[in-house]
Enzyme design. Structure first.
Site, PDB file in Angstrom:
ATOM      1  N   TYR A   1      -2.274 -19.584  -1.269  1.00 21.53           N
ATOM      2  CA  TYR A   1      -3.158 -18.408  -1.228  1.00 21.53           C
ATOM      3  C   TYR A   1      -4.620 -18.843  -1.181  1.00 21.53           C
ATOM      4  O   TYR A   1      -5.410 -18.385  -0.351  1.00 21.53           O
ATOM      5  CB  TYR A   1      -2.893 -17.547  -2.472  1.00 21.53           C
TER       6      TYR A   1
ATOM      7  N   GLY B   1       0.816  -1.208   0.000  1.00 19.85           N
ATOM      8  CA  GLY B   1       0.000   0.000   0.000  1.00 19.85           C
ATOM      9  C   GLY B   1       0.852   1.262   0.000  1.00 19.85           C
ATOM     10  O   GLY B   1       2.072   1.210   0.149  1.00 19.85           O
TER      11      GLY B   1
ATOM     12  N   LYS C   1      -7.357 -18.516   1.809  1.00 16.72           N
ATOM     13  CA  LYS C   1      -8.573 -17.699   1.626  1.00 16.72           C
ATOM     14  C   LYS C   1      -9.805 -18.524   1.960  1.00 16.72           C
ATOM     15  O   LYS C   1     -10.725 -18.032   2.615  1.00 16.72           O
ATOM     16  CB  LYS C   1      -8.659 -17.175   0.178  1.00 16.72           C
TER      17      LYS C   1
ATOM     18  N   GLY D   1       0.313 -23.220 -10.849  1.00 18.22           N
ATOM     19  CA  GLY D   1      -0.894 -22.882 -10.079  1.00 18.22           C
ATOM     20  C   GLY D   1      -1.832 -21.934 -10.824  1.00 18.22           C
ATOM     21  O   GLY D   1      -2.882 -21.590 -10.307  1.00 18.22           O
TER      22      GLY D   1
ATOM     23  N   ASN E   1     -11.150 -10.786 -10.729  1.00 18.01           N
ATOM     24  CA  ASN E   1      -9.929  -9.978 -10.926  1.00 18.01           C
ATOM     25  C   ASN E   1     -10.260  -8.498 -10.938  1.00 18.01           C
ATOM     26  O   ASN E   1     -10.798  -7.988 -11.925  1.00 18.01           O
ATOM     27  CB  ASN E   1      -9.226 -10.414 -12.207  1.00 18.01           C
TER      28      ASN E   1
HETATM   29  P1  NAD Z   1      -3.169  -4.710  -2.184  1.00 17.86           P
HETATM   30  O1  NAD Z   1      -1.886  -5.453  -2.121  1.00 17.86           O
HETATM   31  O2  NAD Z   1      -3.220  -3.437  -2.941  1.00 17.86           O
HETATM   32  O3  NAD Z   1      -3.725  -4.420  -0.718  1.00 17.86           O
HETATM   33  C1  NAD Z   1      -3.382  -5.169   0.395  1.00 17.86           C
HETATM   34  C2  NAD Z   1      -2.921  -4.192   1.467  1.00 17.86           C
HETATM   35  O4  NAD Z   1      -2.576  -4.951   2.625  1.00 17.86           O
HETATM   36  C3  NAD Z   1      -1.658  -3.411   1.058  1.00 17.86           C
HETATM   37  O5  NAD Z   1      -1.849  -2.050   1.354  1.00 17.86           O
HETATM   38  C4  NAD Z   1      -0.550  -4.001   1.916  1.00 17.86           C
HETATM   39  O6  NAD Z   1       0.446  -3.041   2.236  1.00 17.86           O
HETATM   40  C5  NAD Z   1      -1.343  -4.463   3.123  1.00 17.86           C
HETATM   41  N1  NAD Z   1      -0.717  -5.563   3.841  1.00 17.86           N
HETATM   42  C6  NAD Z   1      -0.107  -6.668   3.342  1.00 17.86           C
HETATM   43  N2  NAD Z   1       0.362  -7.427   4.341  1.00 17.86           N
HETATM   44  C7  NAD Z   1       0.024  -6.790   5.497  1.00 17.86           C
HETATM   45  C8  NAD Z   1       0.230  -7.071   6.863  1.00 17.86           C
HETATM   46  N3  NAD Z   1       0.878  -8.173   7.261  1.00 17.86           N
HETATM   47  N4  NAD Z   1      -0.257  -6.205   7.778  1.00 17.86           N
HETATM   48  C9  NAD Z   1      -0.908  -5.067   7.411  1.00 17.86           C
HETATM   49  N5  NAD Z   1      -1.120  -4.749   6.128  1.00 17.86           N
HETATM   50  C10 NAD Z   1      -0.661  -5.602   5.183  1.00 17.86           C
HETATM   51  O7  NAD Z   1      -4.255  -5.756  -2.725  1.00 17.86           O
HETATM   52  P2  NAD Z   1      -5.771  -5.524  -3.130  1.00 17.86           P
HETATM   53  O8  NAD Z   1      -5.873  -5.844  -4.564  1.00 17.86           O
HETATM   54  O9  NAD Z   1      -6.263  -4.238  -2.621  1.00 17.86           O
HETATM   55  O10 NAD Z   1      -6.451  -6.733  -2.327  1.00 17.86           O
HETATM   56  C11 NAD Z   1      -7.214  -6.506  -1.140  1.00 17.86           C
HETATM   57  C12 NAD Z   1      -7.761  -7.855  -0.669  1.00 17.86           C
HETATM   58  O11 NAD Z   1      -8.590  -8.432  -1.662  1.00 17.86           O
HETATM   59  C13 NAD Z   1      -6.679  -8.895  -0.355  1.00 17.86           C
HETATM   60  O12 NAD Z   1      -7.110  -9.640   0.756  1.00 17.86           O
HETATM   61  C14 NAD Z   1      -6.660  -9.765  -1.580  1.00 17.86           C
HETATM   62  O13 NAD Z   1      -6.209 -11.069  -1.308  1.00 17.86           O
HETATM   63  C15 NAD Z   1      -8.133  -9.747  -1.970  1.00 17.86           C
HETATM   64  N6  NAD Z   1      -8.363 -10.019  -3.379  1.00 17.86           N
HETATM   65  C16 NAD Z   1      -7.928  -9.129  -4.340  1.00 17.86           C
HETATM   66  C17 NAD Z   1      -8.200  -9.402  -5.674  1.00 17.86           C
HETATM   67  C18 NAD Z   1      -7.768  -8.474  -6.779  1.00 17.86           C
HETATM   68  O14 NAD Z   1      -8.038  -8.784  -7.939  1.00 17.86           O
HETATM   69  N7  NAD Z   1      -7.133  -7.344  -6.493  1.00 17.86           N
HETATM   70  C19 NAD Z   1      -8.899 -10.551  -6.019  1.00 17.86           C
HETATM   71  C20 NAD Z   1      -9.284 -11.428  -5.008  1.00 17.86           C
HETATM   72  C21 NAD Z   1      -9.043 -11.139  -3.688  1.00 17.86           C
HETATM   73  C1  UD1 Z   2      -5.822 -12.463  -9.032  1.00 13.31           C
HETATM   74  C2  UD1 Z   2      -5.419 -11.732  -7.752  1.00 13.31           C
HETATM   75  C3  UD1 Z   2      -5.671 -12.606  -6.580  1.00 13.31           C
HETATM   76  C4  UD1 Z   2      -7.121 -13.059  -6.637  1.00 13.31           C
HETATM   77  C5  UD1 Z   2      -7.469 -13.731  -7.968  1.00 13.31           C
HETATM   78  C6  UD1 Z   2      -8.971 -13.987  -8.049  1.00 13.31           C
HETATM   79  C7  UD1 Z   2      -3.644 -10.073  -7.922  1.00 13.31           C
HETATM   80  C8  UD1 Z   2      -2.185  -9.809  -7.880  1.00 13.31           C
HETATM   81  N1  UD1 Z   2      -4.015 -11.359  -7.796  1.00 13.31           N
HETATM   82  O1  UD1 Z   2      -5.004 -13.629  -9.251  1.00 13.31           O
HETATM   83  O2  UD1 Z   2      -5.448 -11.873  -5.381  1.00 13.31           O
HETATM   84  O3  UD1 Z   2      -7.393 -13.915  -5.588  1.00 13.31           O
HETATM   85  O4  UD1 Z   2      -7.160 -12.835  -9.008  1.00 13.31           O
HETATM   86  O5  UD1 Z   2      -9.336 -14.410  -9.324  1.00 13.31           O
HETATM   87  O6  UD1 Z   2      -4.444  -9.177  -8.039  1.00 13.31           O
HETATM   88  N2  UD1 Z   2       0.021 -12.530 -16.156  1.00 13.31           N
HETATM   89  C9  UD1 Z   2       0.829 -12.308 -17.258  1.00 13.31           C
HETATM   90  N3  UD1 Z   2       1.821 -11.381 -17.150  1.00 13.31           N
HETATM   91  C10 UD1 Z   2       2.038 -10.667 -16.008  1.00 13.31           C
HETATM   92  C11 UD1 Z   2       1.205 -10.900 -14.882  1.00 13.31           C
HETATM   93  C12 UD1 Z   2       0.197 -11.857 -14.995  1.00 13.31           C
HETATM   94  O7  UD1 Z   2       0.666 -12.948 -18.310  1.00 13.31           O
HETATM   95  O8  UD1 Z   2       2.956  -9.832 -15.968  1.00 13.31           O
HETATM   96  C13 UD1 Z   2      -1.067 -13.533 -16.277  1.00 13.31           C
HETATM   97  C14 UD1 Z   2      -1.057 -14.573 -15.168  1.00 13.31           C
HETATM   98  O9  UD1 Z   2      -0.196 -15.648 -15.477  1.00 13.31           O
HETATM   99  C15 UD1 Z   2      -2.538 -14.977 -15.127  1.00 13.31           C
HETATM  100  C16 UD1 Z   2      -3.269 -13.680 -15.484  1.00 13.31           C
HETATM  101  O10 UD1 Z   2      -2.305 -12.844 -16.117  1.00 13.31           O
HETATM  102  O11 UD1 Z   2      -2.815 -15.949 -16.115  1.00 13.31           O
HETATM  103  C17 UD1 Z   2      -3.821 -12.958 -14.276  1.00 13.31           C
HETATM  104  O12 UD1 Z   2      -2.764 -12.884 -13.310  1.00 13.31           O
HETATM  105  P1  UD1 Z   2      -2.883 -11.992 -11.980  1.00 13.31           P
HETATM  106  O13 UD1 Z   2      -3.273 -10.611 -12.323  1.00 13.31           O
HETATM  107  O14 UD1 Z   2      -1.636 -12.216 -11.193  1.00 13.31           O
HETATM  108  O15 UD1 Z   2      -4.168 -12.585 -11.280  1.00 13.31           O
HETATM  109  P2  UD1 Z   2      -4.601 -14.020 -10.763  1.00 13.31           P
HETATM  110  O16 UD1 Z   2      -3.480 -14.985 -10.684  1.00 13.31           O
HETATM  111  O17 UD1 Z   2      -5.823 -14.383 -11.550  1.00 13.31           O
END
Ligand code: NAD
Ligand code: UD1
Length: 317
Positions: free
Chosen positions: A146, A35, A150, A280, A175
């Site tokens: 992961y 963050g 979750k 994975g 996503n």
């Molecule tokens: P993000 O990495 O931007 O946000 C996570 C925040 O948690 C960051 O600000 C990081 O600094 C903080 N953090 C990490 N470890 C920590 C710790 N030990 N103590 C305190 N703070 C900590 O990710 P995001 O995309 O905002 O994701 C938010 C939540 O949603 C996460 O739980 C993630 O697993 C979940 N999620 C996100 C996506 C996605 O597509 N972005 C999809 C599925 C689930």
């Molecule tokens: C993402 C989220 C995860 C969430 C999941 C739910 C992130 C970082 N991860 O995982 O927290 O639980 O969705 O569906 O937001 N890729 C490339 N090039 C790159 C990066 C990624 O080709 O530089 C590909 C990956 O191999 C994958 C796809 O893009 O096939 C999406 O990857 P990523 O954005 O990391 O998301 P997820 O693995 O789906």
């Protein structure tokens, strides 16, 4: 209203904070590993208390939960990268699972007036079982540390409602993409990386994109503003108590097609390097969102309007 938002300096957490902080008191716990304080609007003027620390610090969390009475708690703090959990399963388990159980126990002991705790789970729990779209009752086949964490944390959260009366709900994000998603790590969300590389290219810098696999993998990319709508709806609805909801658009798109959308909008070619599929990695994913719609949810953004809004907010031409 008083909110605790763990991970509130991150992508999803800060966007939620920015939406509600004009009319609420907020406590954020974030270790700033991903963050950034810059994501939080009005940090100095609004009623926002920022606590820099880890949700794995049990003393710190006890202080926060025993000194405040919250109306809503959103637990976003996590190592959000699937690939990072494969590389560091023990460390990520502390954050992605242990912190959740500890938080639930603290709520059971100290939060008597809590209206709702919302836990951020993930579509990753469905794994590679091929039936699509994924509904909440679909087969669960978590493939990575992961996803296992979750799912376990989500079940603990929901069972704390039925067993101990702690009011909880969970959401399984597909996503999520949009402004303020940090592209800094090789494990960052793919659209944040793609946007960053195009931005560099448009500034005349060297930049390329690494595509893992052939680009035919599909995802349900959901725009951040729709995600915040969904979070507030789930938090405030009576029906969502002890329930889990998919948060997506209900549509899938391949990475190859996403790259075409970027090219059409930005009229720029980005060199693409292919590498082997990540271990994975899920080949296909999209959500059935009927359950969320039953609460009144209606996504406002398609993949085209969402990418357009993202690029307009992010790319400096
Ligand atoms: P993000 O990495 O931007 O946000 C996570 C925040 O948690 C960051 O600000 C990081 O600094 C903080 N953090 C990490 N470890 C920590 C710790 N030990 N103590 C305190 N703070 C900590 O990710 P995001 O995309 O905002 O994701 C938010 C939540 O949603 C996460 O739980 C993630 O697993 C979940 N999620 C996100 C996506 C996605 O597509 N972005 C999809 C599925 C689930
Ligand atoms: C993402 C989220 C995860 C969430 C999941 C739910 C992130 C970082 N991860 O995982 O927290 O639980 O969705 O569906 O937001 N890729 C490339 N090039 C790159 C990066 C990624 O080709 O530089 C590909 C990956 O191999 C994958 C796809 O893009 O096939 C999406 O990857 P990523 O954005 O990391 O998301 P997820 O693995 O789906």
């Amino acid at each position: 209203m008083k909110y605790l938002v763990t991970g509130g300096a991150g992508f999803i957490g800060s966007t939620l904070v920015n939406r509600v902080s004009k009319n609420a008191e907020i406590v954020i716990v974030d270790d700033l590993s991903m963050g950034d304080l810059k994501n939080i609007e009005g940090l100095a003027e609004r009623q926002i208390q920022f606590v820099e620390g880890s949700v794995t610090d049990t003393d710190l969390m006890k202080r926060v939960l025993s000194n405040n009475q919250f109306d809503y708690i959103f637990h976003f703090a996590a190592v959000a990268s699937v690939a990072d959990s494969v590389a560091r399963p023990v460390e990520t388990h502390q954050v992605n699972f242990e912190s959740v159980l500890n938080l639930l126990e603290l709520c059971r002991n100290y939060q008597n007036d809590l209206k709702r705790l919302v836990f951020a789970s993930s579509a990753a729990v469905y794994g590679d079982e091929p039936t699509l779209p994924k509904a909440e009752e679909s087969v669960i086949r978590p493939l990575t540390p992961y996803a296992v964490d979750k799912f376990a944390a989500e079940r603990y959260a929901l069972n704390y409602a039925t067993l101990y009366g702690v009011p909880t709900s969970a959401v399984r994000f597909f996503n999520v993409y949009g402004p303020n998603q940090n592209p800094a790590s090789p494990y960052s969300g793919v659209l944040s990386i793609l946007t960053d590389r195009y931005q560099k290219r448009l500034k005349g810098e060297e930049a390329s994109f690494t595509l893992f696999g052939d680009g035919s993998q599909t995802r349900d990319f959901v725009f951040i503003e729709d995600v915040v709508d969904a979070l507030l709806l789930v938090a405030e609805s009576a029906e969502s108590l002890a329930n889990v909801y998919n948060v997506g658009t209900g549509d899938a798109i391949s990475l190859n097609d996403v790259i075409k959308v970027y090219q059409d909008f930005l009229k720029t070619d980005l060199p693409i390097h292919h590498e082997a599929v990540r271990s994975g990695d899920i080949p296909a994913s999209y959500a059935n969102i009927a359950k969320l719609k039953s609460l009144g949810y209606a996504p406002k953004y398609t993949i085209l309007s969402g990418i357009q809004a993202y690029l307009e907010a992010t790319i400096q031409k």
